[in-house]
Design a protein around this motif. Sequence first.
Motif, PDB file in Angstrom:
ATOM      1  N   ASP A   1     -70.980  11.972  26.738  1.00 38.11           N
ATOM      2  CA  ASP A   1     -70.776  12.956  27.801  1.00 38.11           C
ATOM      3  C   ASP A   1     -69.956  14.159  27.338  1.00 38.11           C
TER       4      ASP A   1
ATOM      5  N   ALA B   1     -71.967  17.205  28.033  1.00 40.08           N
ATOM      6  CA  ALA B   1     -72.653  17.176  29.321  1.00 40.08           C
ATOM      7  C   ALA B   1     -72.008  18.141  30.313  1.00 40.08           C
ATOM      8  N   VAL B   2     -72.715  18.445  31.370  1.00 40.81           N
ATOM      9  CA  VAL B   2     -72.166  19.222  32.476  1.00 40.81           C
ATOM     10  C   VAL B   2     -72.538  18.538  33.778  1.00 40.81           C
ATOM     11  N   ARG B   3     -71.695  18.747  34.783  1.00 40.83           N
ATOM     12  CA  ARG B   3     -71.967  18.265  36.136  1.00 40.83           C
ATOM     13  C   ARG B   3     -72.116  19.477  37.043  1.00 40.83           C
ATOM     14  N   VAL B   4     -73.155  19.479  37.831  1.00 41.44           N
ATOM     15  CA  VAL B   4     -73.396  20.560  38.788  1.00 41.44           C
ATOM     16  C   VAL B   4     -73.311  19.968  40.186  1.00 41.44           C
ATOM     17  N   SER B   5     -72.539  20.620  41.048  1.00 39.93           N
ATOM     18  CA  SER B   5     -72.450  20.180  42.440  1.00 39.93           C
ATOM     19  C   SER B   5     -72.436  21.408  43.336  1.00 39.93           C
TER      20      SER B   5
ATOM     21  N   VAL C   1     -69.853  24.109  38.258  1.00 44.44           N
ATOM     22  CA  VAL C   1     -70.248  23.462  37.009  1.00 44.44           C
ATOM     23  C   VAL C   1     -68.991  22.964  36.318  1.00 44.44           C
TER      24      VAL C   1
ATOM     25  N   ASP D   1     -67.702  21.106  32.876  1.00 41.20           N
ATOM     26  CA  ASP D   1     -68.068  20.723  31.513  1.00 41.20           C
ATOM     27  C   ASP D   1     -67.451  19.388  31.148  1.00 41.20           C
ATOM     28  N   GLY D   2     -68.193  18.586  30.374  1.00 46.94           N
ATOM     29  CA  GLY D   2     -67.684  17.322  29.862  1.00 46.94           C
ATOM     30  C   GLY D   2     -66.843  17.568  28.625  1.00 46.94           C
TER      31      GLY D   2
ATOM     32  N   PHE E   1     -65.735  14.120  30.697  1.00 44.44           N
ATOM     33  CA  PHE E   1     -65.186  13.959  32.032  1.00 44.44           C
ATOM     34  C   PHE E   1     -64.021  12.988  31.982  1.00 44.44           C
TER      35      PHE E   1
ATOM     36  N   ALA F   1     -63.663   9.961  34.186  1.00 45.10           N
ATOM     37  CA  ALA F   1     -64.659   8.885  34.083  1.00 45.10           C
ATOM     38  C   ALA F   1     -64.182   7.801  33.119  1.00 45.10           C
TER      39      ALA F   1
ATOM     40  N   MET G   1     -69.606   5.738  31.019  1.00 45.78           N
ATOM     41  CA  MET G   1     -70.687   6.710  30.935  1.00 45.78           C
ATOM     42  C   MET G   1     -72.008   5.960  30.837  1.00 45.78           C
TER      43      MET G   1
END
Length: 118
Positions: free
Chosen positions: A51, A54-58, A67, A69-70, A72, A75, A78
């Motif tokens: 991760d 990785a990126v998370r979009v919400s 957005v 950026d990982g 994370f 967390a 994974m």
Amino acid sequence: MSHMLLIIEPAGQRTTRTEAQGREVYARMVRFGDELRERGKLLAVESLASDAGAVRVSKAPGTRAQVLDGPFAEAKEMIGGFFLLQCDSMEEAVAIAHECPAAEWATVEVRALGPCYD
């Protein structure tokens, strides 16, 4: 009936292995996938990169997308990869999960595929 095996591994676990150890566990997983394919059970399989990139979009209703950026930091786990299976039952999918080498170092979550409104 389709089921998915999600390989849920501790975050950072991969960095504790040497390259040779990482290649060996990956080879075991490839062999497991090949065996499932030969048995006519495998629909798709992929290993996911860490991760770190990785990126998370919400996006909450009425707001702009965010957005993140990982990696994370919040967390503890994974998703390391998945096996998409064609099984006759959840019991069969669970039996296949018991055969998965990743169960030795990660959690193998078994999920039936279905609509999101159930």
